[in-house]
Design a protein around this motif. Structure first.
Motif, PDB file in Angstrom:
ATOM      1  N   GLU A 276      48.631  42.746  70.747  1.00  0.00           N
ATOM      2  CA  GLU A 276      49.042  43.277  69.435  1.00  0.00           C
ATOM      3  C   GLU A 276      50.557  43.295  69.308  1.00  0.00           C
ATOM      4  N   ASP A 277      51.256  43.601  70.410  1.00  0.00           N
ATOM      5  CA  ASP A 277      52.723  43.575  70.388  1.00  0.00           C
ATOM      6  C   ASP A 277      53.229  42.172  70.074  1.00  0.00           C
ATOM      7  N   TRP A 278      52.625  41.173  70.727  1.00  0.00           N
ATOM      8  CA  TRP A 278      53.054  39.791  70.490  1.00  0.00           C
ATOM      9  C   TRP A 278      52.788  39.368  69.042  1.00  0.00           C
ATOM     10  N   ASP A 279      51.674  39.836  68.484  1.00  0.00           N
ATOM     11  CA  ASP A 279      51.383  39.520  67.076  1.00  0.00           C
ATOM     12  C   ASP A 279      52.444  40.125  66.154  1.00  0.00           C
ATOM     13  N   GLU A 280      52.859  41.355  66.459  1.00  0.00           N
ATOM     14  CA  GLU A 280      53.915  42.006  65.670  1.00  0.00           C
ATOM     15  C   GLU A 280      55.256  41.287  65.873  1.00  0.00           C
ATOM     16  N   ILE A 281      55.514  40.881  67.102  1.00  0.00           N
ATOM     17  CA  ILE A 281      56.754  40.160  67.397  1.00  0.00           C
ATOM     18  C   ILE A 281      56.819  38.864  66.585  1.00  0.00           C
ATOM     19  N   LYS A 282      55.695  38.167  66.486  1.00  0.00           N
ATOM     20  CA  LYS A 282      55.664  36.910  65.720  1.00  0.00           C
ATOM     21  C   LYS A 282      55.961  37.167  64.244  1.00  0.00           C
ATOM     22  N   ILE A 283      55.367  38.227  63.696  1.00  0.00           N
ATOM     23  CA  ILE A 283      55.603  38.565  62.280  1.00  0.00           C
ATOM     24  C   ILE A 283      57.079  38.845  62.042  1.00  0.00           C
TER      25      ILE A 283
ATOM     26  N   GLU B  42      59.223  35.609  62.365  1.00  0.00           N
ATOM     27  CA  GLU B  42      59.104  34.762  61.178  1.00  0.00           C
ATOM     28  C   GLU B  42      59.882  35.350  60.001  1.00  0.00           C
ATOM     29  N   ALA B  43      59.883  36.681  59.900  1.00  0.00           N
ATOM     30  CA  ALA B  43      60.657  37.342  58.834  1.00  0.00           C
ATOM     31  C   ALA B  43      62.156  37.131  59.045  1.00  0.00           C
ATOM     32  N   LEU B  44      62.586  37.177  60.303  1.00  0.00           N
ATOM     33  CA  LEU B  44      63.999  36.934  60.621  1.00  0.00           C
ATOM     34  C   LEU B  44      64.365  35.482  60.319  1.00  0.00           C
ATOM     35  N   ASP B  45      63.470  34.578  60.641  1.00  0.00           N
ATOM     36  CA  ASP B  45      63.697  33.162  60.337  1.00  0.00           C
ATOM     37  C   ASP B  45      63.830  32.930  58.837  1.00  0.00           C
ATOM     38  N   SER B  46      62.998  33.634  58.083  1.00  0.00           N
ATOM     39  CA  SER B  46      63.054  33.533  56.626  1.00  0.00           C
ATOM     40  C   SER B  46      64.410  34.013  56.106  1.00  0.00           C
ATOM     41  N   ARG B  47      64.910  35.094  56.704  1.00  0.00           N
ATOM     42  CA  ARG B  47      66.231  35.597  56.319  1.00  0.00           C
ATOM     43  C   ARG B  47      67.314  34.585  56.684  1.00  0.00           C
ATOM     44  N   LYS B  48      67.139  33.880  57.785  1.00  0.00           N
ATOM     45  CA  LYS B  48      68.115  32.880  58.219  1.00  0.00           C
ATOM     46  C   LYS B  48      68.253  31.773  57.171  1.00  0.00           C
ATOM     47  N   ASN B  49      67.126  31.393  56.549  1.00  0.00           N
ATOM     48  CA  ASN B  49      67.178  30.358  55.516  1.00  0.00           C
ATOM     49  C   ASN B  49      68.087  30.763  54.367  1.00  0.00           C
ATOM     50  N   THR B  50      68.084  32.067  54.058  1.00  0.00           N
ATOM     51  CA  THR B  50      68.958  32.578  52.989  1.00  0.00           C
ATOM     52  C   THR B  50      70.405  32.641  53.461  1.00  0.00           C
ATOM     53  N   VAL B  51      70.580  33.149  54.681  1.00  0.00           N
ATOM     54  CA  VAL B  51      71.925  33.343  55.242  1.00  0.00           C
ATOM     55  C   VAL B  51      72.665  32.017  55.430  1.00  0.00           C
ATOM     56  N   GLU B  52      71.915  30.948  55.718  1.00  0.00           N
ATOM     57  CA  GLU B  52      72.541  29.634  55.911  1.00  0.00           C
ATOM     58  C   GLU B  52      73.334  29.201  54.684  1.00  0.00           C
TER      59      GLU B  52
END
Length: 219
Positions: free
Chosen positions: A159-166, A169-179
């Protein structure tokens, strides 16, 4: 205003406890009795009311405790008064511990504890907002995230790994904006290196955690 009213109410009860022989003795005994009565009165106030004014109530206690200690020197027969003061002191300290536990904020959920470890205390809440991540700090955010996962990978559940993945992915999504907001090529390169490090670590350890859970389930 509420704090003043609460303290005044307690003080009025405390002032009703007094009687002695000469003026100095009477004043000293009154101070001791007032202190004892204050402690007893505080214990009768609803916890909800105390919480709002606890600092004032506790400061008033300290003041009265000091005055009571000084007053003991003016009493000819201080045995009974000293016992009263000591008993009230113990009573108040026990009550203070109890109230401190009552007033303490609830412990964060395991999920929130994980988020705090990965991003910092209170950075990510239920709203999953990454608006605080910008071009200047995103590299350090990735760095903390990946290094924290690396240091704790053996203790995470499925369950921790599932939360880590979420969260990843949210951080990656923010990176697309920050770029598009001035992310430097150097930071982008460093983040890419962290992402390469994270991907296999996630895959291998998430599978391992699931395998361990399956073993436990069979037992």
């Amino acid at each position: 205003m509420k704090s003043i009213q609460l303290l005044s109410g307690i003080a009025l009860i405390a002032l009703s406890f007094t009687s002695c022989k000469d003026e100095k003795q009477e004043k000293a005994q009154k101070t001791v009795d007032s202190y004892v009565a204050y402690v007893d009165s505080v214990k009768n106030v609803a916890a909800e009311d105390l919480k709002a004014d606890w600092k004032s109530v506790d400061a008033e206690y300290d003041k009265r405790a000091q005055e009571a200690e000084l007053a003991l020197a003016d009493l000819k027969d201080k045995t009974a008064a000293t016992e009263k003061v000591n008993t009230s002191k113990i009573k108040y300290e026990e009550f203070k511990k109890e109230m401190t536990a009552v007033f303490a904020p609830p412990a964060p959920s395991p999920k929130q504890q994980l988020r705090n470890a990965l991003f910092g205390e209170g950075k990510i809440g239920d709203d999953m907002s990454f608006s605080w991540v910008n071009a200047q700090n995103i590299h350090s955010v990735y760095q903390q995230f990946v290094h924290t996962v690396e240091n704790n990978k053996d203790s995470y559940s499925r369950e921790d790994w599932d939360e880590i993945k979420i969260l990843y992915e949210a951080l990656d999504s923010r990176k697309n904006t920050v770029e598009k907001e001035g992310l430097t090529a150097e930071d982008n390169r460093k983040i890419a290196g962290l992402k390469i490090k994270f991907a296999p670590m996630y895959t291998v350890n998430r599978m391992g955690a699931k395998s361990e859970e399956n073993k436990e389930a069979k037992k």
